[in-house]
Design a protein around this motif. Structure first.
Motif, short mmCIF file in Angstrom:
data_model
loop_
_atom_site.label_atom_id
_atom_site.label_comp_id
_atom_site.label_asym_id
_atom_site.label_seq_id
_atom_site.Cartn_x
_atom_site.Cartn_y
_atom_site.Cartn_z
N TYR A 98 0.82 -1.21 0.00
CA TYR A 98 0.00 0.00 0.00
C TYR A 98 0.86 1.26 0.00
O TYR A 98 2.05 1.23 0.29
CB TYR A 98 -0.92 0.01 1.24
CG TYR A 98 -0.17 0.10 2.56
CD1 TYR A 98 0.17 -1.06 3.25
CD2 TYR A 98 0.18 1.32 3.10
CE1 TYR A 98 0.86 -1.00 4.44
CE2 TYR A 98 0.88 1.39 4.29
CZ TYR A 98 1.22 0.22 4.96
OH TYR A 98 1.91 0.30 6.15
N TRP A 99 0.17 2.35 -0.33
CA TRP A 99 0.71 3.70 -0.12
C TRP A 99 -0.19 4.38 0.89
O TRP A 99 -1.41 4.38 0.74
CB TRP A 99 0.71 4.49 -1.43
CG TRP A 99 1.67 3.98 -2.44
CD1 TRP A 99 2.88 3.38 -2.21
CD2 TRP A 99 1.55 4.03 -3.86
NE1 TRP A 99 3.51 3.05 -3.38
CE2 TRP A 99 2.72 3.44 -4.41
CE3 TRP A 99 0.58 4.53 -4.72
CZ2 TRP A 99 2.91 3.33 -5.78
CZ3 TRP A 99 0.78 4.42 -6.08
CH2 TRP A 99 1.93 3.83 -6.59
N TYR A 101 -1.16 7.91 2.77
CA TYR A 101 -1.06 9.37 2.65
C TYR A 101 -1.50 10.07 3.92
O TYR A 101 -1.75 11.28 3.92
CB TYR A 101 -1.97 9.84 1.50
CG TYR A 101 -1.82 9.08 0.21
CD1 TYR A 101 -2.72 8.06 -0.11
CD2 TYR A 101 -0.81 9.36 -0.68
CE1 TYR A 101 -2.60 7.35 -1.30
CE2 TYR A 101 -0.69 8.67 -1.87
CZ TYR A 101 -1.59 7.66 -2.18
OH TYR A 101 -1.47 6.97 -3.34
N VAL A 106 3.89 10.42 1.52
CA VAL A 106 3.53 9.11 0.98
C VAL A 106 4.48 8.09 1.57
O VAL A 106 5.71 8.22 1.42
CB VAL A 106 3.62 9.10 -0.56
CG1 VAL A 106 3.26 7.71 -1.08
CG2 VAL A 106 2.72 10.16 -1.16
N ALA A 108 5.24 3.98 1.65
CA ALA A 108 4.94 2.66 1.09
C ALA A 108 5.10 1.61 2.18
O ALA A 108 6.01 1.70 3.01
CB ALA A 108 5.87 2.36 -0.07
#
Length: 122
Positions: A98-99, A101, A106, A108
């Motif tokens: 996933y990323w 936010y 951001v 990872a």
């Protein structure tokens, strides 16, 4: 990002089960999603995977019997397991890249669900 797996249980050989895995978090995008399994005394193995674009892959041992799918709008991944065999008995884990936010940038990452037991009786 957290994953919650469900749908395991006890089934007779030849039967079917459907596993589900839901991703949750604040602000994130899920990329690849995978199902793994681990039996006692064995290493964890990749069972099936699906990219965000819907490209799938399967272990040879489950091809033609298992189907992985995902619902991007709901951040869900599923594993439909048909023609189950006793050797499919294992704890099944979902996993996702996933990323995140949530904090203005951001990040990872990779996260795992808690596992769900699948037992196939002969």
């Amino acid at each position: 990002v957290q994953l919650q797996a469900s749908g395991g249980g006890l089934v007779q050989a030849g039967g079917s089960l459907r596993l589900s895995c839901a991703a949750s978090g604040r602000r994130f995008t899920i990329n690849d999603m995978n199902w793994h399994r681990q039996s006692p005394g064995k290493q964890r193995e990749l069972v099936a995977g699906v990219t965000s674009g819907g490209i799938t892959k399967y272990a040879d041992s489950v091809k033609g019997r298992f189907t992985i799918s995902r619902d991007n709008a709901k951040n869900m991944v599923y594993l439909q397991m048909n023609s189950l065999k006793p050797e499919d008995t294992a704890v099944y884990y979902c996993e996702a890249d996933y990323w995140d936010y949530s904090d203005g940038g951001v990040v990872a990452g990779r996260t795992w669900g808690q596992g769900t037991q699948v037992t196939v009786s002969s």
